[in-house]
Design an enzyme around this catalytic site. Structure first.
Site, PDB file in Angstrom:
ATOM      1  N   TYR A   1       1.260  -1.146  -0.202  1.00 41.96           N
ATOM      2  CA  TYR A   1       0.649   0.259   0.385  1.00 41.96           C
ATOM      3  C   TYR A   1       0.787   1.379   0.079  1.00 41.96           C
ATOM      4  O   TYR A   1       0.428   1.983   0.817  1.00 41.96           O
ATOM      5  CB  TYR A   1      -0.682  -0.114   1.062  1.00 41.96           C
ATOM      6  CG  TYR A   1      -1.640  -0.714   1.255  1.00 41.96           C
ATOM      7  CD1 TYR A   1      -2.238  -1.802   0.296  1.00 41.96           C
ATOM      8  CD2 TYR A   1      -3.158  -0.824   2.335  1.00 41.96           C
ATOM      9  CE1 TYR A   1      -3.739  -3.345   0.730  1.00 41.96           C
ATOM     10  CE2 TYR A   1      -3.607  -2.246   2.718  1.00 41.96           C
ATOM     11  CZ  TYR A   1      -3.848  -3.191   1.403  1.00 41.96           C
ATOM     12  OH  TYR A   1      -4.755  -4.099   1.252  1.00 41.96           O
TER      13      TYR A   1
ATOM     14  N   ASP B   1      -4.109  -7.024   6.675  1.00 40.47           N
ATOM     15  CA  ASP B   1      -4.752  -6.602   6.658  1.00 40.47           C
ATOM     16  C   ASP B   1      -6.384  -7.757   5.935  1.00 40.47           C
ATOM     17  O   ASP B   1      -7.134  -7.892   6.675  1.00 40.47           O
ATOM     18  CB  ASP B   1      -5.089  -5.733   5.054  1.00 40.47           C
ATOM     19  CG  ASP B   1      -5.593  -5.276   4.372  1.00 40.47           C
ATOM     20  OD1 ASP B   1      -7.193  -5.522   5.831  1.00 40.47           O
ATOM     21  OD2 ASP B   1      -6.623  -3.789   3.900  1.00 40.47           O
TER      22      ASP B   1
ATOM     23  N   LYS C   1       6.010 -13.928   3.059  1.00 36.75           N
ATOM     24  CA  LYS C   1       5.828 -15.093   1.646  1.00 36.75           C
ATOM     25  C   LYS C   1       7.152 -15.590   0.720  1.00 36.75           C
ATOM     26  O   LYS C   1       7.137 -15.135  -0.217  1.00 36.75           O
ATOM     27  CB  LYS C   1       4.652 -15.327   0.566  1.00 36.75           C
ATOM     28  CG  LYS C   1       4.370 -16.170  -0.111  1.00 36.75           C
ATOM     29  CD  LYS C   1       3.871 -16.559   0.119  1.00 36.75           C
ATOM     30  CE  LYS C   1       3.173 -18.359  -1.352  1.00 36.75           C
ATOM     31  NZ  LYS C   1       2.715 -19.606  -0.880  1.00 36.75           N
TER      32      LYS C   1
ATOM     33  N   ASP D   1      -0.317 -18.445   3.545  1.00 38.49           N
ATOM     34  CA  ASP D   1      -1.074 -18.995   3.298  1.00 38.49           C
ATOM     35  C   ASP D   1      -1.167 -20.488   3.571  1.00 38.49           C
ATOM     36  O   ASP D   1      -2.378 -20.479   4.213  1.00 38.49           O
ATOM     37  CB  ASP D   1      -0.811 -20.035   1.753  1.00 38.49           C
ATOM     38  CG  ASP D   1       0.772 -20.471   1.798  1.00 38.49           C
ATOM     39  OD1 ASP D   1       1.328 -20.234   2.502  1.00 38.49           O
ATOM     40  OD2 ASP D   1       0.859 -20.978   0.725  1.00 38.49           O
TER      41      ASP D   1
ATOM     42  N   ASP E   1      -9.667 -10.002   8.830  1.00 41.92           N
ATOM     43  CA  ASP E   1     -10.503 -10.645   8.735  1.00 41.92           C
ATOM     44  C   ASP E   1     -11.029 -11.401   8.675  1.00 41.92           C
ATOM     45  O   ASP E   1     -12.599 -11.959   9.189  1.00 41.92           O
ATOM     46  CB  ASP E   1     -10.719  -9.693   7.487  1.00 41.92           C
ATOM     47  CG  ASP E   1     -11.295  -8.192   7.347  1.00 41.92           C
ATOM     48  OD1 ASP E   1     -10.613  -7.177   8.273  1.00 41.92           O
ATOM     49  OD2 ASP E   1     -11.522  -7.577   6.017  1.00 41.92           O
TER      50      ASP E   1
END
Length: 358
Positions: A138, A246, A189, A222, A250
């Site tokens: 971002y 982010d 990752k 993952d 959630d």
């Protein structure tokens, strides 16, 4: 008596409803404890302002907020305004100039709320997710070329700096150290993203040497979704990039029972600019104006803000009131499977605040 200047930015959709509910609860707390007052200034920044003026907030909006002790934010986003315009025009336009580089999202199963995970109860899921909040995916670097042509190209460049990674990693280790289990999981990752994510791994190892009392491990993002779902008790404090955290936060909110109870703080740990506190549920225009938005996330967010402002006793009072209310199924809003309304929950929390003797 201490006076805290609070900038209230309700924003869009249910943000307007829950911020008003939060301000009512904060006023009741200030009246109850009597050792601080709140000087609240409301700002009409959001999508409606964008439709009127072409901008979600003034050009000097972030600078206007520097005079406040904290920012109480509702939500941003509207069905008829592209999401990237609202996000970059308001929330990120505040977070980035004020260097709120640590996004902190506590997650746990509150009393009376049922996790969708089988056999998982209160105490089995109690996490703090620390999200790098200033760079990564971002950072705003990239562009589009050859628009409308077959060879049109769009780039989104993830920026990872040693300074940015080290400061969020140190912050996350400090958070882990402050919690009873002293356990941190670093999420990357790095098998596929061999530059930025490998740098994250390397700096995590370097910083870990300064925190010998903190146990830490590393997960690929993952695999982390599997661990969160199947082995929630194995986790405590989690640190990840802007995008990964982010998404994971959630998921965490859903696993704890509802995104309607999930708070967050956008923190400037240096104190050189105010921090911003917001529920993570978004503007939710599908229920806007129906009076059924769950205000619990906003109340928990208000507790985080009070803690940040140096009012830990009042913050704890509010959390106990929240837990007392969520324990009663009659006070569950539709997102929790109940029929209670926003006003019902707000009144119940205020009553619990006023009636508690501690």
């Amino acid at each position: 008596m201490k006076t805290y200047r609070i900038a209230a930015i309700p924003g869009d959709g249910i943000g307007i409803e829950v911020v008003e509910a939060g301000l009512q609860v904060l006023a009741a707390l200030a009246e109850r404890d009597g050792d601080f007052t709140l000087d609240v200034e409301r700002f009409d920044w959001g999508s409606e302002r964008y439709k009127r003026t072409g901008a979600l907030m003034p050009k000097d909006g972030a600078d206007q907020l520097r005079a406040f002790d904290a920012i109480f934010f509702g939500a941003v986003g509207a069905p008829d305004v592209p999401d990237h315009l609202t996000l970059w025009g308001l929330r990120l336009a505040i977070c980035q100039p004020l260097d709120q580089f640590a996004n902190v999202r506590p997650t746990r199963i509150l009393p009376g709320i049922t996790s969708p995970l089988r056999g998982v109860d209160e105490g089995d899921l109690d996490w703090v997710i620390v999200r790098e909040n200033s760079e990564g995916e971002y950072a705003g670097q990239g562009g589009r070329s050859h628009r409308g042509l077959p060879q049109e190209v769009a780039t989104e460049v993830s920026i990872f700096t040693r300074a940015g990674i080290e400061r969020i990693m140190r912050y996350a280790f400090e958070v882990a150290r402050s919690r009873p289990r002293k356990l941190l999981t670093v999420v990357t990752k790095s098998n596929a993203q061999r530059y930025g994510m490998v740098l994250w791994d390397e700096i995590a190892r370097e910083v870990a040497a300064d925190f010998p009392d903190v146990t830490w491990d590393k997960m690929l993002v993952d695999a982390m979704t599997v661990r969160m779902t199947l082995h929630p008790k194995s986790l405590d404090t989690i640190v990840a990039t802007n995008l990964h955290a982010d998404i994971l936060s959630d998921l965490a909110a859903a696993l704890a029972g509802s995104i309607g109870v999930a708070p967050t703080g956008n923190i400037n740990p240096t104190g050189r600019a105010p921090s911003m506190f917001e529920p993570i549920h978004g503007s939710a225009f599908d229920i806007t104006g129906k009076g059924i938005a769950n205000p619990i996330a906003t109340f928990w967010t208000a507790s985080m803000m009070l803690e940040h402002l140096g009012q830990p006793h009042t913050a704890a009072t509010l959390m106990r009131a929240i837990e007392r209310v969520t324990a009663d199924p009659a006070l569950h809003t539709p997102d929790l499977g109940g029929t209670a309304r926003t006003d019902d929950v707000t009144r119940a929390v205020i009553d619990a605040v006023r009636g508690r003797n501690d």
